[in-house]
Scaffold this motif. Sequence first.
Motif, PDB file in Angstrom:
ATOM      1  N   CYS A 160     129.326  14.010  10.930  1.00  0.00           N
ATOM      2  CA  CYS A 160     129.577  15.332  10.327  1.00  0.00           C
ATOM      3  C   CYS A 160     128.630  16.415  10.835  1.00  0.00           C
ATOM      4  O   CYS A 160     128.628  17.525  10.322  1.00  0.00           O
ATOM      5  CB  CYS A 160     129.508  15.226   8.805  1.00  0.00           C
ATOM      6  N   LYS A 206     123.583  23.435   6.343  1.00  0.00           N
ATOM      7  CA  LYS A 206     124.472  22.290   6.163  1.00  0.00           C
ATOM      8  C   LYS A 206     124.780  22.060   4.684  1.00  0.00           C
ATOM      9  O   LYS A 206     124.111  22.588   3.809  1.00  0.00           O
ATOM     10  CB  LYS A 206     123.797  21.011   6.684  1.00  0.00           C
ATOM     11  N   ALA A 207     125.729  21.189   4.469  1.00  0.00           N
ATOM     12  CA  ALA A 207     126.047  20.582   3.173  1.00  0.00           C
ATOM     13  C   ALA A 207     126.467  21.562   2.074  1.00  0.00           C
ATOM     14  O   ALA A 207     127.636  21.625   1.729  1.00  0.00           O
ATOM     15  CB  ALA A 207     124.921  19.674   2.694  1.00  0.00           C
ATOM     16  N   GLU A 220     121.208  14.376   2.958  1.00  0.00           N
ATOM     17  CA  GLU A 220     121.394  14.800   4.353  1.00  0.00           C
ATOM     18  C   GLU A 220     120.181  15.517   4.937  1.00  0.00           C
ATOM     19  O   GLU A 220     120.305  16.479   5.685  1.00  0.00           O
ATOM     20  CB  GLU A 220     122.649  15.679   4.490  1.00  0.00           C
ATOM     21  N   ASN A 252     125.838   9.835  12.852  1.00  0.00           N
ATOM     22  CA  ASN A 252     126.679  10.406  11.792  1.00  0.00           C
ATOM     23  C   ASN A 252     127.815  11.226  12.383  1.00  0.00           C
ATOM     24  O   ASN A 252     127.738  11.695  13.516  1.00  0.00           O
ATOM     25  CB  ASN A 252     125.839  11.251  10.831  1.00  0.00           C
ATOM     26  N   GLY A 287     127.588  17.746   6.121  1.00  0.00           N
ATOM     27  CA  GLY A 287     127.006  18.320   7.341  1.00  0.00           C
ATOM     28  C   GLY A 287     127.562  19.687   7.665  1.00  0.00           C
ATOM     29  O   GLY A 287     127.597  20.578   6.812  1.00  0.00           O
ATOM     30  N   GLN A 340     122.599   9.808   4.349  1.00  0.00           N
ATOM     31  CA  GLN A 340     124.044  10.092   4.350  1.00  0.00           C
ATOM     32  C   GLN A 340     124.774   9.317   3.250  1.00  0.00           C
ATOM     33  O   GLN A 340     125.985   9.411   3.140  1.00  0.00           O
ATOM     34  CB  GLN A 340     124.649   9.705   5.707  1.00  0.00           C
ATOM     35  N   ALA A 343     125.306  16.170  10.765  1.00  0.00           N
ATOM     36  CA  ALA A 343     124.122  16.213   9.896  1.00  0.00           C
ATOM     37  C   ALA A 343     122.813  16.283  10.673  1.00  0.00           C
ATOM     38  O   ALA A 343     121.821  16.792  10.161  1.00  0.00           O
ATOM     39  CB  ALA A 343     124.106  14.996   8.971  1.00  0.00           C
ATOM     40  N   THR A 344     122.788  15.789  11.904  1.00  0.00           N
ATOM     41  CA  THR A 344     121.517  15.820  12.647  1.00  0.00           C
ATOM     42  C   THR A 344     121.528  16.827  13.800  1.00  0.00           C
ATOM     43  O   THR A 344     120.650  16.797  14.648  1.00  0.00           O
ATOM     44  CB  THR A 344     121.144  14.417  13.185  1.00  0.00           C
ATOM     45  N   GLY A 398     129.763  12.165   4.612  1.00  0.00           N
ATOM     46  CA  GLY A 398     128.929  13.319   4.311  1.00  0.00           C
ATOM     47  C   GLY A 398     129.581  14.637   4.738  1.00  0.00           C
ATOM     48  O   GLY A 398     130.677  14.675   5.292  1.00  0.00           O
ATOM     49  N   ASN A 435     116.819  21.058   7.299  1.00  0.00           N
ATOM     50  CA  ASN A 435     118.216  20.983   7.734  1.00  0.00           C
ATOM     51  C   ASN A 435     119.071  22.151   7.220  1.00  0.00           C
ATOM     52  O   ASN A 435     120.102  21.946   6.584  1.00  0.00           O
ATOM     53  CB  ASN A 435     118.827  19.641   7.296  1.00  0.00           C
TER      54      ASN A 435
END
Lengths: 456, 429
Positions: A75, A454-455, A198, A73, A418, A145, A77-78, A416, A451
């Motif tokens: 952005c 994020k987001a 995400e 990904n 992230g 995502q 995200a991980t 996404g 997570n």
Amino acid sequence: MTSSMIGEIINAIGKDKVLTEKEELACYSYDCSTYKHEPELVVLAHSTADIVAVMKTAHKGKVPVVPRGSATNLCGATVPLKGGIVLDILSMNKIIEIDRENLTVTCQPGVITADLQNAVEKEGLFFPPDPQAMNMSTIGGNVAQDAGGPRGVKYGVMHNYVLGLETVLADGSVLRTGGKTTKDVSGYNLTQILVGSEGALGIFTEVTLKLIPKPEAKRTLVCAFDNLHDASRTVTKIIDHKIVPSMLELLDKTSVNLIQSYVDSGYPTDAAGVLLIEVDGSPSEVDKQIILVSELCKECNAREIKVAQTTEEADAIWVGRRSGFAALSAYKPTVVAEDAVVPRDRLPEMVAKIQEIADKYGMLLPTFGHAGDGNVHPHICFDPRDEKETAKVPFIKDEIYHAALSLGGSISGEHGIGIAKKHLVPLQHSELNLGIMRGIKAVFDPDNILNPGKAI
Amino acid sequence: MTAVEKMEKLANVKSGVTPELEKLYHDTDNCVRCGRCTAVCPTYKATRKEMMSARGRVHLARKYLEGSLGVSKTFKLYNDLCLGCGACLEVCPPKIKTDELVGLIKQDIFGKQGHSLDEMMMLKSCSYPQSFRWIVKMIDLNKQLGLVHLLPPELKAKANMFPPAPDKTLRDLVKGVELTRGGGRTKVGYYPGCLTQSLYPDVGMAVVEVLINHGYDVVIPPETVCCGLPHKEGGEHSEHRRLAGKNIEFFASQGVDYIVTNCGTCTHALKEYGHIFTHDPAMADKAGEFAAKTRDIMDFLTEVAGLKAGPRSLGGIKVTYHDSCHLSRRLGVVKQPRKLLAALPGLTFEEMPKANWCCGAAGSYSFKHPATARQILEQKMANVAATGAQVVTAGCPSCLMQLDYGKREFGVDCLVKHPVQLLADTFYN
């Protein structure tokens, strides 16, 4: 994380599924974005039971958990921004069932997207979503995502295909939503809330996807324009004539040149804009459509139109497009793929705006993307060792998204949020929207361990 | 804080890093972690661990060269677990040479810590043909006496990787052969390499027969030594040059027009000789001449000799081909073996999926890392089996040995041969 927590996880799932050495942790600190942060533990989950066990310990100790597939990904995200556990799902890579009568496929989240596509195509079926990292990315990651690709214009993106999910929640409970039915209006659609979350609402352990019959035929054409405006207005013109191509991609001159120098795809390098168009359907339908599309391109002042005569020619054209990101990364050390989407009819304005921003900052912003659905990817290419260049990046980025929002668009079509666009979210969503989203997050994950950061 | 401010500032190499490594480090600035390498890296596909992909190895290399990671057992292991097959380079957008980077880091570690006992014994035995042959014989004797069953499982697996040692070496077999009956058109020197000498003398004999059948005089210098690649990779550069010098002299004294081998790895190593005598111009010239004369046998036959097959039909066998990494990626010998096989009467060629994926042999890799090599081999044998071929061929004895082991280990019903053996079969009555 305490060593007793790590011990508890090892006892539950076995030592060989746990990575703790500093060299190992370092390798799970990144994805295809520009951010890095190391986890304290990596778990290589082999089953739903493994994930349940990890979540029970994490829940008790309020330890952050970031699910991870192929980490392609764009952005962040991980990236385990708050440390904790990276939960790798790559070993859960079985296709459980291809159901030819219900037109569904059920698989584990670690299946590589292209492998799933090949498997269903052998049965004469088709799974259209085609994120450009599909040779590496996982189905679980793509669902998380809500990934899409060039075929989005006709066939939609991941969320149009997810019918059912098995998800492990923050406390280790296992939630099943949806199933094999294409219709289902009982209660709120929890499946669709989970798509694109995400990794912040749960960890997918099984995915059921809708399939369609494989189109019998397809044809590809490339056409060149002397200005980007003509290229982008061709897009709406084609749609206005009731043709929805299976792919409709726009490339600007910089992208075309960089791609051509990376892999010869037969693109004309002196054109200001190039459209790549694929139509699919029955053989007779496809032949009719390709003629009509060629005529419409001509009407919009296309300078050169080339219809691929063989499958090999068509493949070469699409290999070029798929190499887009790669070609740019061969040009500058760091490439940030931006991802703005606007209503299709505003595309010419968006493209012009990107050009203005590029001129203003004196940087190339090679732009290509899924013009057919109004989704464009201006790429900020820079050398992070060059301070002057690097300093411009956040300004360019923000201007691109202000432009997209002012045209009624969104700050992300398919990559996404992230870490990369978290600061832009309040510009698009009202406090009312955000409040509802936060409420949903709190129901799924009251301790904010999935997570985090994020987001939203 | 904006998103870009969260980006990690790029570091720089620590002091004391060699210029070669510093250059490769700066090339890795361009790694965008796109993950394309993860789709083609055999070790990653087998293990699905990030440290086992080029993307992971590049990240570890950066941290090591920046000084934030030192030489630990784990660090050494993950570098050592790279096959060096070069598959990642083919798909890497900024063309980062991960295999070279890892190779140099391994040498850097050897420079600091020296070799382990295993590594040292391996290099020593490669330096002297007699000792290599002796080891092969000892393993074979142990297998015959059933002594390997007494070994710990890991060593037992290693012993089982060796095919049965033939009674005679190539040198023994070649003694009665009239090497100059080809007609004296051109003198071709044959460099057999260690594995062919000791384990695959039949392949060597096929090379000799085929060359003679093409009208060449064959010259086999009596005392050739190891090509030196294991020593180069082990950072033993002076020993590498010593061995290279010997091989160069042996062939120079024979006045040959070409030098051929039937081993992709050896050919690659011999062709590199031109670059290793940077401080000895006289030797560098000789080495350059030597390298220019060197060809892989299949490349030589199809591109120089004007390949001609014998009259005897192979009876309709189905054959597939495995690309050795050195032959295909380093030397670009890809079409030649296929051309050779297609020219044989009574042979149907069937391409296997992922023919250019490493088989896991990778020099001494399969012995040092049997578990990972086995996982890689399992994928390869599944692809061999998918073709339904009766014969799987490869242009490198190291691959032949690994495929032969794979065939036994995974129960794939096929023969394992060098393509030149099949060509030779068309000449025999």
